[in-house]
Design an enzyme around this catalytic site. Structure first.
Site, PDB file in Angstrom:
ATOM      1  N   GLY A 165     -34.040  55.327  54.739  1.00 61.58           N
ATOM      2  CA  GLY A 165     -32.862  55.559  55.578  1.00 61.58           C
ATOM      3  C   GLY A 165     -31.920  56.595  54.967  1.00 61.58           C
ATOM      4  O   GLY A 165     -31.174  57.263  55.674  1.00 61.58           O
ATOM      5  N   GLU A 188     -33.266  59.831  56.045  1.00 68.39           N
ATOM      6  CA  GLU A 188     -32.981  59.942  57.484  1.00 68.39           C
ATOM      7  C   GLU A 188     -31.518  60.298  57.716  1.00 68.39           C
ATOM      8  O   GLU A 188     -31.187  61.099  58.589  1.00 68.39           O
ATOM      9  CB  GLU A 188     -33.363  58.625  58.183  1.00 68.39           C
ATOM     10  CG  GLU A 188     -34.873  58.424  58.191  1.00 68.39           C
ATOM     11  CD  GLU A 188     -35.304  57.026  58.599  1.00 68.39           C
ATOM     12  OE1 GLU A 188     -34.782  56.054  58.009  1.00 68.39           O
ATOM     13  OE2 GLU A 188     -36.145  56.892  59.488  1.00 68.39           O
ATOM     14  N   ALA A 215     -32.530  51.979  53.561  1.00 70.46           N
ATOM     15  CA  ALA A 215     -31.914  50.799  54.161  1.00 70.46           C
ATOM     16  C   ALA A 215     -31.856  49.717  53.092  1.00 70.46           C
ATOM     17  O   ALA A 215     -32.643  49.739  52.137  1.00 70.46           O
ATOM     18  CB  ALA A 215     -32.751  50.333  55.343  1.00 70.46           C
ATOM     19  N   GLU A 258     -41.274  53.853  53.188  1.00 70.34           N
ATOM     20  CA  GLU A 258     -41.307  52.560  53.894  1.00 70.34           C
ATOM     21  C   GLU A 258     -42.708  51.960  53.932  1.00 70.34           C
ATOM     22  O   GLU A 258     -42.875  50.744  53.980  1.00 70.34           O
ATOM     23  CB  GLU A 258     -40.786  52.723  55.332  1.00 70.34           C
ATOM     24  CG  GLU A 258     -39.285  52.973  55.438  1.00 70.34           C
ATOM     25  CD  GLU A 258     -38.898  54.442  55.383  1.00 70.34           C
ATOM     26  OE1 GLU A 258     -39.718  55.278  54.948  1.00 70.34           O
ATOM     27  OE2 GLU A 258     -37.759  54.755  55.772  1.00 70.34           O
TER      28      GLU A 258
HETATM   29  N1  CAA Z   1     -32.218  48.194  49.121  1.00 72.70           N
HETATM   30  C1  CAA Z   1     -31.600  47.275  48.358  1.00 72.70           C
HETATM   31  N2  CAA Z   1     -31.469  47.401  47.015  1.00 72.70           N
HETATM   32  C2  CAA Z   1     -31.981  48.505  46.448  1.00 72.70           C
HETATM   33  C3  CAA Z   1     -32.649  49.503  47.174  1.00 72.70           C
HETATM   34  C4  CAA Z   1     -32.752  49.325  48.590  1.00 72.70           C
HETATM   35  N3  CAA Z   1     -33.314  50.249  49.399  1.00 72.70           N
HETATM   36  N4  CAA Z   1     -33.069  50.479  46.324  1.00 72.70           N
HETATM   37  C5  CAA Z   1     -32.660  50.086  45.110  1.00 72.70           C
HETATM   38  N5  CAA Z   1     -32.017  48.901  45.161  1.00 72.70           N
HETATM   39  C6  CAA Z   1     -31.412  48.149  44.067  1.00 72.70           C
HETATM   40  C7  CAA Z   1     -32.492  47.480  43.214  1.00 72.70           C
HETATM   41  O1  CAA Z   1     -32.890  46.256  43.799  1.00 72.70           O
HETATM   42  C8  CAA Z   1     -31.773  47.314  41.912  1.00 72.70           C
HETATM   43  O2  CAA Z   1     -30.908  46.202  42.018  1.00 72.70           O
HETATM   44  P1  CAA Z   1     -30.808  45.117  40.792  1.00 72.70           P
HETATM   45  O3  CAA Z   1     -30.281  45.923  39.627  1.00 72.70           O
HETATM   46  O4  CAA Z   1     -29.844  44.109  41.305  1.00 72.70           O
HETATM   47  O5  CAA Z   1     -32.196  44.626  40.575  1.00 72.70           O
HETATM   48  C9  CAA Z   1     -30.896  48.552  41.831  1.00 72.70           C
HETATM   49  O6  CAA Z   1     -30.790  49.037  43.149  1.00 72.70           O
HETATM   50  C10 CAA Z   1     -31.483  49.661  40.975  1.00 72.70           C
HETATM   51  O7  CAA Z   1     -32.801  49.909  41.431  1.00 72.70           O
HETATM   52  P2  CAA Z   1     -34.082  49.876  40.443  1.00 72.70           P
HETATM   53  O8  CAA Z   1     -33.871  48.935  39.311  1.00 72.70           O
HETATM   54  O9  CAA Z   1     -35.290  49.661  41.302  1.00 72.70           O
HETATM   55  O10 CAA Z   1     -34.028  51.375  39.879  1.00 72.70           O
HETATM   56  P3  CAA Z   1     -35.255  52.288  39.432  1.00 72.70           P
HETATM   57  O11 CAA Z   1     -34.631  53.497  38.816  1.00 72.70           O
HETATM   58  O12 CAA Z   1     -36.225  51.526  38.638  1.00 72.70           O
HETATM   59  O13 CAA Z   1     -35.984  52.710  40.801  1.00 72.70           O
HETATM   60  C11 CAA Z   1     -36.096  53.470  43.097  1.00 72.70           C
HETATM   61  C12 CAA Z   1     -35.304  53.483  41.745  1.00 72.70           C
HETATM   62  C13 CAA Z   1     -37.439  54.193  42.911  1.00 72.70           C
HETATM   63  C14 CAA Z   1     -35.237  54.223  44.108  1.00 72.70           C
HETATM   64  C15 CAA Z   1     -36.354  52.012  43.527  1.00 72.70           C
HETATM   65  O14 CAA Z   1     -35.124  51.313  43.488  1.00 72.70           O
HETATM   66  C16 CAA Z   1     -36.911  51.875  44.913  1.00 72.70           C
HETATM   67  O15 CAA Z   1     -38.091  52.085  45.113  1.00 72.70           O
HETATM   68  N6  CAA Z   1     -36.053  51.508  45.900  1.00 72.70           N
HETATM   69  C17 CAA Z   1     -36.485  51.267  47.266  1.00 72.70           C
HETATM   70  C18 CAA Z   1     -36.735  52.577  48.017  1.00 72.70           C
HETATM   71  C19 CAA Z   1     -37.240  52.280  49.405  1.00 72.70           C
HETATM   72  O16 CAA Z   1     -38.286  51.676  49.600  1.00 72.70           O
HETATM   73  N7  CAA Z   1     -36.485  52.715  50.438  1.00 72.70           N
HETATM   74  C20 CAA Z   1     -36.830  52.493  51.833  1.00 72.70           C
HETATM   75  C21 CAA Z   1     -36.095  51.284  52.346  1.00 72.70           C
HETATM   76  S1  CAA Z   1     -36.603  50.788  53.989  1.00 72.70           S
HETATM   77  C22 CAA Z   1     -35.827  51.873  55.034  1.00 72.70           C
HETATM   78  O17 CAA Z   1     -35.081  52.739  54.636  1.00 72.70           O
HETATM   79  C23 CAA Z   1     -36.109  51.654  56.529  1.00 72.70           C
HETATM   80  C24 CAA Z   1     -35.579  52.710  57.425  1.00 72.70           C
HETATM   81  O18 CAA Z   1     -36.206  53.734  57.671  1.00 72.70           O
HETATM   82  C25 CAA Z   1     -34.314  52.529  58.160  1.00 72.70           C
END
Ligand code: CAA
Length: 258
Positions: A109, A112, A66, A132
């Protein structure tokens, strides 16, 4: 290909392809992106020429979850009023078989969403997770239910409570994905699998997938009765006449979807 197009849609014969295209945010599932995915899938689902659909992302990410910025700005009431989660149900209700093509991150998400598809074809680079817990929340679009049904309680608890990611091979070993393919072939192979499905009777394929889904909804006796009914329904189709006749006549069947 412009960045403004949130989803890229193509038709390859009887296979429809929808690719999420928000690469800078690793296809984070904003409200807008999710709505665009659902609209594209529903359009293909309504097209009788299309007999299977591939849903994919980019090479680096299927979807990283998400949109955390949106989630951070939301309120509990806005979340419960939002149609965001309902959209997953719309995907579940599609009649056309749906193959997830996963390369790279498939998290939260995103995982999912992939699990909502009928089956998952994964690149050897794929990483699956429900991280999450690292944000102080839990999966909210089916993760605790579908992941547990797919991989069992032990691995689901491990992934959801620690945020551990599974490699593609582990995901295959634990039954989350159907096939793991070479890094460069993730989309081609997913299209090939979808093409195989598209060559079958659409009625047979739909009724079969529908019966498999019942295995997760109903007790065995009810599921078996459901299967028997779908079997009889499929047998009543012209496609079944064609498939059975083609076998006897030693030729390839030509299914019309009737
Ligand atoms: N939402 C919004 N932006 C996101 C994102 C997310 N889920 N995942 C990555 N991005 C964005 C980052 O903020 C970054 O943006 P900027 O360049 O503007 O800073 C860009 O994508 C690239 O990401 P990273 O620089 O972090 O890339 P990385 O290679 O260092 O790491 C990653 C990759 C491990 C996937 C890391 O981005 C990460 O941990 N992302 C979040 C994953 C996460 O927690 N997902 C669960 C979300 S909550 C959910 O999904 C609830 C549900 O069940 C419905």
């Amino acid at each position: 290909m412009t960045e403004e197009q949130l989803v890229l849609v193509e038709r390859d014969g009887r296979v429809g392809v929808v690719l999420m295209n928000r690469p800078k945010q690793l296809n984070a599932l904003s409200d807008e992106l999710t709505a665009a995915v659902v609209t594209a899938l529903e359009e293909l689902d309504a097209d009788s020429e299309i007999r299977s659909i591939v849903l994919g992302g980019g090479e680096r990410a299927f979807a990283a979850g998400a949109d955390i910025q949106e989630l951070a700005a939301s309120t509990p009431i806005a979340l419960s009023e939002s149609r965001h989660i309902e959209r997953w149900d719309a995907i579940r209700n599609l009649r056309t078989p749906l193959v997830a093509a996963v390369s790279g991150y498939c998290l939260g998400g995103g995982c999912e969403l992939a699990m909502t598809c009928d089956l998952i074809v994964a690149s050897e680079t794929a990483r699956f997770g429900q991280p999450e817990i690292n944000l102080g929340i839990l999966p909210g679009a089916g993760g605790t239910q579908r992941l547990t049904r797919a991989v069992g309680k032990a691995i689901a608890m491990d992934m959801i409570l620690t945020g551990r990611l599974l490699s593609a091979r582990e995901a295959l070993q634990h039954g989350l994905v159907a096939r793991v393919v070479a890094r460069e072939a993730w989309l081609v192979e997913a299209k090939r699998v979808a093409g195989e499905i598209a060559a079958k009777s659409p009625i047979g394929a739909r009724l079969a997938a529908d019966a498999i889904d019942q295995a997760f909804e109903a007790p065995l006796s009810v599921g078996l009765a459901y299967e028997r009914r779908n079997f009889a329904l499929a047998r009543a189709s012209e496609d079944a006449d064609e498939g059975l006749r083609a076998f006897v006549e030693k030729r390839a069947p030509d299914y019309k979807g009737s």
